[in-house]
Enzyme design. Structure first.
Site, PDB file in Angstrom:
ATOM      1  N   HIS A 117     -50.638  56.844 -47.550  1.00  0.00           N
ATOM      2  CA  HIS A 117     -50.433  57.330 -46.188  1.00  0.00           C
ATOM      3  C   HIS A 117     -51.584  58.241 -45.770  1.00  0.00           C
ATOM      4  CE1 HIS A 117     -46.215  56.150 -46.880  1.00  0.00           C
ATOM      5  NE2 HIS A 117     -46.146  56.041 -45.575  1.00  0.00           N
TER       6      HIS A 117
ATOM      7  N   LYS B 181     -49.546  63.629 -44.103  1.00  0.00           N
ATOM      8  CA  LYS B 181     -48.174  63.469 -44.616  1.00  0.00           C
ATOM      9  C   LYS B 181     -47.848  64.582 -45.611  1.00  0.00           C
ATOM     10  CE  LYS B 181     -44.874  60.064 -46.324  1.00  0.00           C
ATOM     11  NZ  LYS B 181     -43.862  60.497 -45.336  1.00  0.00           N
TER      12      LYS B 181
END
Ligand SMILES: NC(=O)C1=CN([C@@H]2O[C@H](COP(=O)(O)OP(=O)(O)OC[C@H]3O[C@@H](n4cnc5c(N)ncnc54)[C@H](OP(=O)(O)O)[C@@H]3O)[C@@H](O)[C@H]2O)C=CC1
Ligand SMILES: O=C(O)C1=N[C@H](C(=O)O)C[C@H](O)C1
Length: 271
Positions: free
Chosen positions: A158, A162
């Site tokens: 990600h 995040k």
């Protein structure tokens, strides 16, 4: 049937803005409210203007109770503490609560489950059709392939912003694998490896996390056996897939009896 009105909490976030654009564009629903936390610099801004679609006459406020009172559902991609709080308000207002937030502790999970005695909650670590179908395939593969021969590892990547790991999706896929193997994930997962780890313990489910750049969400489940390896993967190319799933969940949940539901229920994939 008339439109349902949805409140978007965390309206200024990456998902919040995507949800505003998605709900505004979809038939059968409209943006009924937009919430950010007290003190947010976005309070008073028009939600549509912030999301890049022009003025929709929905100002961002910090009063969820007032917004929920006049709405049919809540779309919530915020933080675990905030989602637990919103679950209580949604239960009071008797409206559906769609929770996409990830990073819950077992204590948060218990609070959401308690709220679901009075509220209709749809909660999933990933709202996309593709990931939920992938979870079904992972469960089938894990069931078909013997744990003594095939090791299961979940890899995710990600964007750099995040804040939780493993991702909600990685855990969802790990749960699907554990279900296929008829084991409890909590007692059979390896979340970190570092140093002299010793050989891999048969039957465990491993997790590995990558973070960087602007990656929206990539997940692979490896089933690695003697002389061959199966890889089941999903790549999200646009946050719209999560927002579209969440909006669909709100339509499905509207008027349904209280309980804790998943996207597998919404998509008719729950076996
Ligand atoms: N299930 C799924 O399909 C998906 C889940 N997610 C999950 O959704 C969550 C949000 O992701 P993302 O949009 O990227 O994150 P962002 O940080 O971009 O957005 C979160 C927003 O929520 C706001 N917020 C936090 N607490 C409150 C509160 N108490 N009241 C009102 N607003 C609040 C934040 O404000 P502030 O900045 O002031 O804290 C921020 O604007 C994460 O947990 C992520 O993992 C993301 C994509 C898909
Ligand atoms: O934080 C994100 O961005 C995402 N979070 C979810 C997760 O934790 O799996 C879903 C998606 O992959 C994007």
């Amino acid at each position: 049937m008339s439109d349902i009105g949805l409140v978007i909490v965390g309206a200024a976030g990456r998902m919040g803005q995507t949800l505003i654009r998605t709900v505004h564009a979809m038939d059968g629903m409209h943006v009924a409210g937009a919430i950010e936390r007290p003190g947010s610099p976005f309070l008073g801004r028009d939600a549509g203007e912030l999301a890049g679609i022009g003025i929709i006459n929905v100002p961002i406020t910090d009063d969820p109770l007032a917004a929920f009172a006049g709405a049919d559902g809540v779309l919530d991609f915020t933080s675990p503490d905030a989602s637990v709080e919103f679950a209580g308000y949604a239960a009071q207002a008797r409206i559906a609560h769609v929770i996409g937030t990830t990073g819950f502790t077992p204590a948060h999970e218990a609070q959401v489950a308690a709220a679901a005695h009075h509220a209709t909650i749809v909660k999933s670590g990933n709202m996309s059709l593709g990931v939920n179908l992938l979870a079904v395939l992972v469960e089938q593969a894990a069931r078909a392939l013997d744990a003594g021969d095939f090791d299961i590892e979940v890899l995710e990547m990600h964007h750099r912003h995040k804040v939780d790991a493993p991702s909600g999706t990685a855990l969802l896929l790990g749960e699907a694998a554990a279900k296929g193997r008829a084991i409890a994930l909590a007692e059979n997962s390896v979340r970190v490896r570092d140093g002299q780890t010793g050989p891999r313990e048969a039957g465990t489910i491993g997790f590995a996390t990558l973070r960087g750049g602007s990656v929206i969400g990539e997940h692979s489940v490896f089933l690695a056996g003697p002389g061959e390896r199966i890889t089941l993967s999903h790549e999200a190319g646009d946050r719209g897939v999560f927002a579209h799933g969440a909006a669909r969940a709100a339509l499905w949940a509207h008027g349904r009896k209280p309980g804790l539901y998943s996207m597998l229920d919404v998509l008719g994939l729950n076996t």
